[in-house]
Scaffold this active site. Structure first.
Site, PDB file in Angstrom:
ATOM      1  N   LYS A   1       0.988  -1.150  -0.043  1.00  0.00           N
ATOM      2  CA  LYS A   1       0.176   0.004   0.237  1.00  0.00           C
ATOM      3  C   LYS A   1       0.822   1.205  -0.091  1.00  0.00           C
ATOM      4  CE  LYS A   1      -3.942  -2.105   2.276  1.00  0.00           C
ATOM      5  NZ  LYS A   1      -4.963  -2.182   3.203  1.00  0.00           N
TER       6      LYS A   1
ATOM      7  N   TYR B   1     -12.242  -1.916  -4.311  1.00  0.00           N
ATOM      8  CA  TYR B   1     -12.839  -2.051  -3.209  1.00  0.00           C
ATOM      9  C   TYR B   1     -14.266  -2.070  -2.970  1.00  0.00           C
ATOM     10  CZ  TYR B   1      -8.242  -2.255  -0.624  1.00  0.00           C
ATOM     11  OH  TYR B   1      -6.904  -2.408  -0.049  1.00  0.00           O
TER      12      TYR B   1
ATOM     13  N   ASN C   1      -2.245   0.189   6.487  1.00  0.00           N
ATOM     14  CA  ASN C   1      -1.585  -0.917   7.171  1.00  0.00           C
ATOM     15  C   ASN C   1      -0.773  -1.671   6.230  1.00  0.00           C
ATOM     16  OD1 ASN C   1      -3.697  -1.887   5.571  1.00  0.00           O
ATOM     17  ND2 ASN C   1      -4.726  -2.847   7.316  1.00  0.00           N
TER      18      ASN C   1
ATOM     19  N   HIS D   1      -2.304  -5.419   1.637  1.00  0.00           N
ATOM     20  CA  HIS D   1      -3.468  -6.183   1.406  1.00  0.00           C
ATOM     21  C   HIS D   1      -3.010  -7.437   0.921  1.00  0.00           C
ATOM     22  CE1 HIS D   1      -7.353  -7.147  -0.348  1.00  0.00           C
ATOM     23  NE2 HIS D   1      -6.617  -7.563  -1.397  1.00  0.00           N
TER      24      HIS D   1
ATOM     25  N   GLU E   1      -9.119 -10.921  -7.543  1.00  0.00           N
ATOM     26  CA  GLU E   1      -8.375  -9.696  -7.477  1.00  0.00           C
ATOM     27  C   GLU E   1      -7.155  -9.896  -8.394  1.00  0.00           C
ATOM     28  OE1 GLU E   1      -9.812  -8.928  -2.919  1.00  0.00           O
ATOM     29  OE2 GLU E   1      -7.588  -9.669  -3.282  1.00  0.00           O
TER      30      GLU E   1
HETATM   31  P1  RTP Z   1      -6.916  -6.178   3.169  1.00  0.00           P
HETATM   32  O1  RTP Z   1      -8.128  -6.435   2.666  1.00  0.00           O
HETATM   33  O2  RTP Z   1      -6.491  -4.842   2.861  1.00  0.00           O
HETATM   34  O3  RTP Z   1      -5.859  -7.195   2.974  1.00  0.00           O
HETATM   35  O4  RTP Z   1      -7.114  -6.144   4.959  1.00  0.00           O
HETATM   36  P2  RTP Z   1      -8.306  -7.052   5.835  1.00  0.00           P
HETATM   37  O5  RTP Z   1      -8.928  -8.117   4.974  1.00  0.00           O
HETATM   38  O6  RTP Z   1      -7.233  -7.292   6.949  1.00  0.00           O
HETATM   39  O7  RTP Z   1      -9.130  -5.708   6.102  1.00  0.00           O
HETATM   40  P3  RTP Z   1     -10.518  -5.438   5.589  1.00  0.00           P
HETATM   41  O8  RTP Z   1     -11.655  -5.492   6.407  1.00  0.00           O
HETATM   42  O9  RTP Z   1     -10.953  -6.364   4.358  1.00  0.00           O
HETATM   43  O10 RTP Z   1     -10.661  -3.960   5.328  1.00  0.00           O
HETATM   44  C1  RTP Z   1      -9.729  -3.552   4.120  1.00  0.00           C
HETATM   45  C2  RTP Z   1      -8.900  -2.414   4.313  1.00  0.00           C
HETATM   46  O11 RTP Z   1      -9.942  -1.307   4.797  1.00  0.00           O
HETATM   47  C3  RTP Z   1      -8.945  -0.377   5.784  1.00  0.00           C
HETATM   48  N1  RTP Z   1      -9.703  -0.614   7.034  1.00  0.00           N
HETATM   49  N2  RTP Z   1     -10.017   0.746   7.793  1.00  0.00           N
HETATM   50  N3  RTP Z   1     -10.649   2.599   9.479  1.00  0.00           N
HETATM   51  C4  RTP Z   1     -11.121   1.455   9.886  1.00  0.00           C
HETATM   52  O12 RTP Z   1     -11.807   0.887  10.664  1.00  0.00           O
HETATM   53  C5  RTP Z   1     -10.651   0.715   8.617  1.00  0.00           C
HETATM   54  N4  RTP Z   1     -11.013  -0.939   8.622  1.00  0.00           N
HETATM   55  C6  RTP Z   1     -10.459  -1.568   7.533  1.00  0.00           C
HETATM   56  C7  RTP Z   1      -7.775  -1.287   5.970  1.00  0.00           C
HETATM   57  O13 RTP Z   1      -6.806  -0.426   5.141  1.00  0.00           O
HETATM   58  C8  RTP Z   1      -7.964  -2.690   5.477  1.00  0.00           C
HETATM   59  O14 RTP Z   1      -6.709  -3.311   5.295  1.00  0.00           O
HETATM   60 MG    MG Z   2      -9.905  -7.725   3.193  1.00  0.00          MG
END
Ligand code: RTP
Ligand code: MG
Length: 140
Positions: free
Chosen positions: A11, A51, A114, A117, A128
């Site tokens: 990212k 997204y 973070n 992804h 994806e």
């Molecule tokens: P990713 O998809 O990026 O691998 O991460 P993930 O599965 O761990 O998280 P996901 O729930 O799919 O959320 C996608 C991305 O959205 C951002 N996020 N921001 N501000 C917030 O509460 C929040 N929650 C999620 C993060 O960049 C997350 O990786």
């Molecule tokens: Mg995710």
């Protein structure tokens, strides 16, 4: 366990801090092979499309603005159980909850910024990968 492919993205918070190589080294150390890679700067519309599954979430606007705020590195990672292994190497979404030695524990700035992804299931991995790469661009 079967050889799988998963989609990974480094990212903008990480590319801006020159952490691309350090992050790729974590994948390789875990036995994942980079079989496709390209550096891109997503437009807001491209980030919104990628997204789209999160469109109803409160963080969608912040997330898509962040993901289009600088370069990303899109990659296909290949290896045994690659989808789960990549998620283990990344660590929890929120770096405050990420295990020691994970990419997010060591590099992430916040729950949003973070650093990486990774696809969360075989279906999303296939979608994806196809969003970013043609078959010709993936060289195992
Ligand atoms: P990713 O998809 O990026 O691998 O991460 P993930 O599965 O761990 O998280 P996901 O729930 O799919 O959320 C996608 C991305 O959205 C951002 N996020 N921001 N501000 C917030 O509460 C929040 N929650 C999620 C993060 O960049 C997350 O990786
Ligand atoms: Mg995710």
């Amino acid at each position: 366990m079967a050889i799988e492919r998963t989609f990974s993205m480094i990212k903008p918070d990480a590319t801006k801090r020159n952490l691309t190589g350090a992050i790729v080294a974590r994948f390789e150390a875990a036995g994942l092979r980079v079989v496709a890679s390209k550096r891109l700067w997503l437009s807001l519309r491209q980030a919104q499309a990628f997204y789209a599954v999160h469109a109803a979430r409160p963080f969608y606007g912040e997330l898509t603005e962040f993901m289009s705020s600088g370069p990303i590195v899109a990659q296909v990672l290949e290896g045994e159980g690659a989808i789960l292994k990549n998620r283990e190497v990344m660590g929890a979404t929120n770096p405050a909850n990420a295990a020691e030695g994970t990419i997010r524990k060591d590099f992430a700035l916040s729950i949003g910024e973070n650093s990486v992804h990774g696809s969360d299931a075989p279906e999303t991995a296939a979608e994806e990968i196809a969003f970013f790469f043609s078959g010709l661009e993936i060289v195992g």
